[in-house]
Design a protein around this motif. Structure first.
Motif, PDB file in Angstrom:
ATOM      1  N   ALA A 120      50.675  30.697 -20.517  1.00  0.00           N
ATOM      2  CA  ALA A 120      50.327  32.117 -20.529  1.00  0.00           C
ATOM      3  C   ALA A 120      49.313  32.432 -21.621  1.00  0.00           C
ATOM      4  O   ALA A 120      48.750  33.524 -21.646  1.00  0.00           O
ATOM      5  CB  ALA A 120      51.582  32.968 -20.726  1.00  0.00           C
ATOM      6  N   VAL A 121      49.086  31.493 -22.528  1.00  0.00           N
ATOM      7  CA  VAL A 121      48.161  31.688 -23.642  1.00  0.00           C
ATOM      8  C   VAL A 121      46.939  30.791 -23.518  1.00  0.00           C
ATOM      9  O   VAL A 121      45.804  31.213 -23.780  1.00  0.00           O
ATOM     10  CB  VAL A 121      48.867  31.417 -24.987  1.00  0.00           C
ATOM     11  N   PHE A 122      47.134  29.551 -23.107  1.00  0.00           N
ATOM     12  CA  PHE A 122      46.071  28.551 -23.083  1.00  0.00           C
ATOM     13  C   PHE A 122      45.614  28.264 -21.662  1.00  0.00           C
ATOM     14  O   PHE A 122      46.426  27.938 -20.788  1.00  0.00           O
ATOM     15  CB  PHE A 122      46.559  27.240 -23.724  1.00  0.00           C
ATOM     16  N   SER A 123      44.323  28.368 -21.465  1.00  0.00           N
ATOM     17  CA  SER A 123      43.723  27.938 -20.207  1.00  0.00           C
ATOM     18  C   SER A 123      43.485  26.437 -20.270  1.00  0.00           C
ATOM     19  O   SER A 123      43.649  25.803 -21.319  1.00  0.00           O
ATOM     20  CB  SER A 123      42.392  28.655 -19.983  1.00  0.00           C
ATOM     21  N   HIS A 124      43.061  25.882 -19.144  1.00  0.00           N
ATOM     22  CA  HIS A 124      42.742  24.447 -19.131  1.00  0.00           C
ATOM     23  C   HIS A 124      41.636  24.134 -20.138  1.00  0.00           C
ATOM     24  O   HIS A 124      41.711  23.140 -20.872  1.00  0.00           O
ATOM     25  CB  HIS A 124      42.316  24.027 -17.725  1.00  0.00           C
ATOM     26  N   ASP A 125      40.621  25.005 -20.207  1.00  0.00           N
ATOM     27  CA  ASP A 125      39.511  24.765 -21.133  1.00  0.00           C
ATOM     28  C   ASP A 125      39.949  24.879 -22.595  1.00  0.00           C
ATOM     29  O   ASP A 125      39.513  24.082 -23.437  1.00  0.00           O
ATOM     30  CB  ASP A 125      38.375  25.752 -20.861  1.00  0.00           C
ATOM     31  N   SER A 126      40.786  25.864 -22.907  1.00  0.00           N
ATOM     32  CA  SER A 126      41.214  26.018 -24.300  1.00  0.00           C
ATOM     33  C   SER A 126      42.145  24.893 -24.721  1.00  0.00           C
ATOM     34  O   SER A 126      42.150  24.489 -25.893  1.00  0.00           O
ATOM     35  CB  SER A 126      41.875  27.383 -24.525  1.00  0.00           C
ATOM     36  N   VAL A 127      42.925  24.339 -23.793  1.00  0.00           N
ATOM     37  CA  VAL A 127      43.735  23.160 -24.111  1.00  0.00           C
ATOM     38  C   VAL A 127      42.828  21.991 -24.477  1.00  0.00           C
ATOM     39  O   VAL A 127      43.049  21.293 -25.480  1.00  0.00           O
ATOM     40  CB  VAL A 127      44.653  22.778 -22.929  1.00  0.00           C
ATOM     41  N   SER A 128      41.796  21.780 -23.671  1.00  0.00           N
ATOM     42  CA  SER A 128      40.853  20.692 -23.954  1.00  0.00           C
ATOM     43  C   SER A 128      40.167  20.905 -25.295  1.00  0.00           C
ATOM     44  O   SER A 128      40.000  19.956 -26.079  1.00  0.00           O
ATOM     45  CB  SER A 128      39.804  20.601 -22.837  1.00  0.00           C
TER      46      SER A 128
ATOM     47  N   VAL B 221      52.117  20.117 -25.946  1.00  0.00           N
ATOM     48  CA  VAL B 221      52.639  21.027 -24.928  1.00  0.00           C
ATOM     49  C   VAL B 221      52.278  22.440 -25.346  1.00  0.00           C
ATOM     50  O   VAL B 221      52.607  22.867 -26.459  1.00  0.00           O
ATOM     51  CB  VAL B 221      54.165  20.890 -24.769  1.00  0.00           C
ATOM     52  N   LEU B 222      51.585  23.187 -24.466  1.00  0.00           N
ATOM     53  CA  LEU B 222      51.082  24.508 -24.819  1.00  0.00           C
ATOM     54  C   LEU B 222      51.455  25.535 -23.758  1.00  0.00           C
ATOM     55  O   LEU B 222      51.574  25.209 -22.575  1.00  0.00           O
ATOM     56  CB  LEU B 222      49.558  24.459 -24.997  1.00  0.00           C
TER      57      LEU B 222
ATOM     58  N   CYS C  46      55.126  26.659 -16.573  1.00  0.00           N
ATOM     59  CA  CYS C  46      55.193  27.311 -17.887  1.00  0.00           C
ATOM     60  C   CYS C  46      54.254  26.690 -18.918  1.00  0.00           C
ATOM     61  O   CYS C  46      53.841  27.364 -19.860  1.00  0.00           O
ATOM     62  CB  CYS C  46      56.622  27.248 -18.429  1.00  0.00           C
ATOM     63  N   SER C  47      53.939  25.416 -18.773  1.00  0.00           N
ATOM     64  CA  SER C  47      53.210  24.730 -19.841  1.00  0.00           C
ATOM     65  C   SER C  47      52.003  23.979 -19.310  1.00  0.00           C
ATOM     66  O   SER C  47      51.925  23.611 -18.140  1.00  0.00           O
ATOM     67  CB  SER C  47      54.138  23.743 -20.559  1.00  0.00           C
ATOM     68  N   ARG C  48      51.046  23.790 -20.212  1.00  0.00           N
ATOM     69  CA  ARG C  48      49.926  22.869 -19.985  1.00  0.00           C
ATOM     70  C   ARG C  48      50.089  21.747 -21.000  1.00  0.00           C
ATOM     71  O   ARG C  48      50.419  22.001 -22.162  1.00  0.00           O
ATOM     72  CB  ARG C  48      48.589  23.578 -20.155  1.00  0.00           C
ATOM     73  N   GLN C  49      49.833  20.522 -20.570  1.00  0.00           N
ATOM     74  CA  GLN C  49      50.143  19.381 -21.418  1.00  0.00           C
ATOM     75  C   GLN C  49      48.957  18.436 -21.529  1.00  0.00           C
ATOM     76  O   GLN C  49      48.121  18.363 -20.627  1.00  0.00           O
ATOM     77  CB  GLN C  49      51.366  18.631 -20.869  1.00  0.00           C
ATOM     78  N   SER C  50      48.923  17.732 -22.654  1.00  0.00           N
ATOM     79  CA  SER C  50      47.881  16.729 -22.875  1.00  0.00           C
ATOM     80  C   SER C  50      48.499  15.571 -23.640  1.00  0.00           C
ATOM     81  O   SER C  50      49.208  15.777 -24.631  1.00  0.00           O
ATOM     82  CB  SER C  50      46.719  17.330 -23.666  1.00  0.00           C
ATOM     83  N   ILE C  51      48.255  14.376 -23.170  1.00  0.00           N
ATOM     84  CA  ILE C  51      48.786  13.167 -23.807  1.00  0.00           C
ATOM     85  C   ILE C  51      47.621  12.266 -24.195  1.00  0.00           C
ATOM     86  O   ILE C  51      46.728  12.015 -23.375  1.00  0.00           O
ATOM     87  CB  ILE C  51      49.742  12.425 -22.851  1.00  0.00           C
TER      88      ILE C  51
END
Length: 520
Positions: free
Chosen positions: A379-387, A375-376, A196-201
């Motif tokens: 369904a909205v954020f791709s790996h690139d958009s998270v970065s 935490v994003l 469900c989520s993409r995360q970055s710490i």
């Protein structure tokens, strides 16, 4: 919902004294003995119980592992499983689980239910647990200091809040609240395994932390206000909207309750406007701080439930379900350093998937570090958009505000129609063709046409004319579109819907602030 932490205890551990310390902790903090019960009149209230049996305080498990690395993987797995478990409100609002790899390596899992304990309370409890264990090791006893009662404190606050709300002005009007955040990004590929989520710490320390705190002082705001402003400025780059609704937890402890473990936190939505040419970025953090203080004052003067209902009603006028899809959760630790906050134990970091709509930021502030966990929604954020978002946020956090980019960037092309309030600010955007196609997919709809109209106050809104085959009402059309729109943020329910039943022409529904409608 619960607050979970997992700690690695290195060195010899006296398990019996740890259990003694937990027993004393539960006895001295009544928040750990609270349960929610329903009275005969249907109202809920808190009830304090006796300390549970000693054998139920800490679940102790010996773990057979080939290596410490394998043990750590098992601990992460157990922690993730615990986070996914349902917490029965009838159960005690704490869980302690001790996993033993060997005589000198243990992992302690702690969980505190949001029914009774907030993040600050969790910090207080873990600090007290360490003190109790150290004291019992030195003296052979585990005596806790008397604590103010959380239940009595909460009752006093409720009485004071009711007294303040009497005779005050009515709940303020919220004319232009965005019901949701419309991230304008390319649709990402689905995550593997249905994640469900993409995360970055990431963390700021050393020179980066020094730069941030120097900027905070120069801009005359608090660290939290600076982080909230940097987060909002970052999100503005990914949306056409000129107003955001960011939920933040507010600690309602009084000075007398600063050391009481309990649930004093209320999540409130703060409305933040995109900085315009008349104010610009240099004063943006102060403007965000002022918006935060105004919101807190509103919640202190009136009934929070009435405020939330009024805000949700105002938001849904713009055609979508009201969502809390942006959040910043900031916790300032009372410990002297990050390592002290972990009680002398190093903390495990289990990988947990979160069900989230939008974007959330969790911040832990220590004297020597700032830890960020973003935490994003996958369904909205791709790996690139998270970065891209995280890099932009990190840059904003450590740069002067005149370098912040708040203008929309990298937005996708499409047939998008902005809807504005009376000031000209974009509240939401709609795709008229998507709305018409959604209407035509309904088996009872024959024809549909959607257009943007000018309101009497200078703002804009959507108007739809829909021909239906059977007894379909304006409200049923609106409910259908709002349900469809939950999966497509630019599919909005028009504010005015005119339903035509075959050859008969029905009346239009007009909401306040719209232009006048002629009945056929």
């Amino acid at each position: 919902m619960a607050i979970w932490s997992t700690y690695r205890i290195a060195g010899a551990l006296d398990v019996d004294r740890l259990v003694d310390s937990v027993e004393t902790l539960v006895a001295t903090h009544d928040a750990l003995r609270v349960r929610i019960v329903e009275r005969p009149d249907g109202l809920l209230h808190q009830q304090v119980r006796d300390v549970p049996e000693r054998k139920s305080l800490v679940a102790v498990q010996k773990v057979l592992s080939r290596s410490e690395e394998q043990f750590e993987r098992y601990v992460r797995h157990v922690t993730a499983s615990e986070k996914g478990r349902y917490w029965d409100p009838e159960a005690f609002p704490f869980r302690f689980r001790l996993l033993e790899y060997g005589p000198t390596v243990h992992a302690l899992l702690t969980g505190f239910s949001h029914f009774a304990v907030d993040g600050i309370g969790s910090d207080i409890l873990m600090r007290d647990l360490k003190r109790l264990y150290v004291a019992s090791t030195a003296r052979g006893t585990s005596a806790g200091q008397p604590r103010r009662s959380f239940v009595e404190s909460a009752a006093r606050q409720a009485v004071a809040r009711a007294r303040r709300s009497r005779g005050t002005a009515a709940v303020p009007a919220f004319p232009a609240v965005p019901p949701l955040t419309q991230f304008d990004l390319p649709t990402p590929p689905p995550q593997e395994g249905g994640v469900c989520s993409r995360q970055s710490i990431f963390s700021l320390s050393g020179d980066e932390l020094g730069t941030l705190r120097r900027l905070v002082r120069l801009n005359g705001c608090t660290e939290f206000q600076w982080i909230l402003a940097a987060f909002a400025a970052t999100v503005f780059r990914f949306t056409r909207q000129d107003r955001l609704k960011v939920s933040v937890p507010v600690n309602l402890r009084t000075a007398a309750d600063h050391d009481v473990a309990g649930m004093y936190v209320l999540s409130i939505p703060v409305l933040i406007n995109r900085p315009g040419s008349q104010d610009g970025n240099p004063v943006f953090p102060k403007a965000v701080g002022a918006a935060l203080l105004r919101t807190i004052a509103t919640y202190q003067k009136a009934d929070p439930e009435r405020i939330e209902a009024a805000m949700a009603t105002a938001g849904e006028r713009w055609g979508a379900r009201f969502l809390e899809d942006l959040s910043v959760n900031y916790t300032r630790s009372s410990f002297s350093s990050r390592s002290s906050a972990q009680l002398g134990w190093s903390e495990y970091a289990p990988q947990v998937d979160y069900a989230i709509r939008g974007a959330g930021l969790r911040v832990f502030s220590f004297p020597d570090a700032l830890d960020f966990h973003a935490v994003l929604d996958s369904a909205v954020f791709s790996h690139d958009s998270v970065s891209d978002l995280v890099n932009s946020l990190r840059k904003n956090l450590t740069s002067a505000t005149d370098g912040w980019g708040t203008a929309s960037a990298h937005l996708t092309e499409g047939d998008v129609t902005p809807l504005r309030d009376a000031t000209g600010a974009v509240v939401v955007s709609a795709n008229l063709r998507k709305i018409e196609r959604a209407l035509l997919r309904h088996p009872s709809v024959r024809t549909a046409a959607v257009e943007r109209k000018m309101a009497d106050d200078g703002g804009t809104y959507l108007r739809a004319e829909v021909e239906v085959r059977d007894e379909m009402t304006e409200e049923s059309v609106r409910d259908y579109l709002m349900t469809v729109g939950s999966g497509s943020s630019q599919t909005l329910a028009p504010r005015v819907i005119r339903v035509l039943h075959g050859a008969l022409r029905g009346a239009a529904v007009t909401h306040p602030g719209c232009g006048k409608e002629e009945l056929a």
